[in-house]
Write an enzyme that holds these catalytic residues in place. Sequence first.
Site, short mmCIF file in Angstrom:
data_model
loop_
_atom_site.label_atom_id
_atom_site.label_comp_id
_atom_site.label_asym_id
_atom_site.label_seq_id
_atom_site.Cartn_x
_atom_site.Cartn_y
_atom_site.Cartn_z
N HIS A 1 -15.52 -75.23 115.45
CA HIS A 1 -14.72 -75.95 114.47
C HIS A 1 -15.05 -75.57 113.02
O HIS A 1 -14.48 -76.17 112.10
CB HIS A 1 -14.91 -77.46 114.67
CG HIS A 1 -14.68 -77.89 116.08
ND1 HIS A 1 -13.46 -77.81 116.69
CD2 HIS A 1 -15.54 -78.38 117.01
CE1 HIS A 1 -13.56 -78.24 117.94
NE2 HIS A 1 -14.81 -78.58 118.16
N GLY B 1 -10.84 -81.93 119.08
CA GLY B 1 -9.88 -82.74 119.82
C GLY B 1 -10.06 -84.22 119.56
O GLY B 1 -9.09 -84.98 119.46
#
Length: 285
Positions: free
Chosen positions: A193, A211
């Site tokens: 990320h 997510g």
Amino acid sequence: MSIDAAQALAAGPRTVEISWSPRDVLLYHLGIGAGLPATDPGELRYTLETRLHVLPSFATVAGGGSPGVISVLSMPGVDVDLARVLHGGQSLTVHRPLPVAGTATATSRIAAVYDKGTAAVLVMRTEVADGDGPLWTDDAEVFVRGEGGWGGDRGPSARPAAPAGGPDRTVERTVREDQALLYRLSGDYNPLHADPEFAARAGFERPILHGLCTYGMTLKAVVDTLLDGDVARVRSCTTRFAGVVYPGETLRIRMWRREGGVQVTVGAVEREDAPVLTGTIVDHG
């Protein structure tokens, strides 16, 4: 590297003490996009300590991050490359409203291992309780690409039927360019990320949004839009992560009322509504 399903399932649970403060709650809320507009009374419930209430999805990061994608890799019987791991689904049941500060005991174990052919799915179940009793139960489904095919149980395949008719409400939420960098400060430091080189090794053109950040943004939209901003009405929230979100994109969140809950779909506007979350159900009181 491999997965030994029998060893993973036979391993005893891990128990740790977790704690959190109003600062942790505020940081999480900012990480999922709360505070726009900054002076809106509805947003101040997420961003001002004197009015603070806790969005139930905070449970996924309480104490620095509930056991999930990365922690699964340290469980007995699991020896896999992080670059082949994705968060596949999430289910959270809230037993009572989350306090703005607390200390609790989190007990985690691998509750299931499924063979999907081209991948394995590990289900990490975490049960959290404090001195007053159970707080929440959290199931994280972790996909490990390339680890299936041993002939094991494929696991459940039923999905909620697609909602009929047009949505009751549709909202759009913009993901800031720096949102993943802010969200990761709540405890999920997976380099997928933030690190472009790691993201490329995992098969993505650039770092992707967590997510669980999309999950939190979606639950907040449901609470703010259909539940009168009352976080205490949420009983559970289940979803499947159907696709990635890139920072800078826009989420289109469609909501259908159903008995006792809300069914939701989420798509990425800039990619012709490419599915992001599917099978999403928020049950409420």
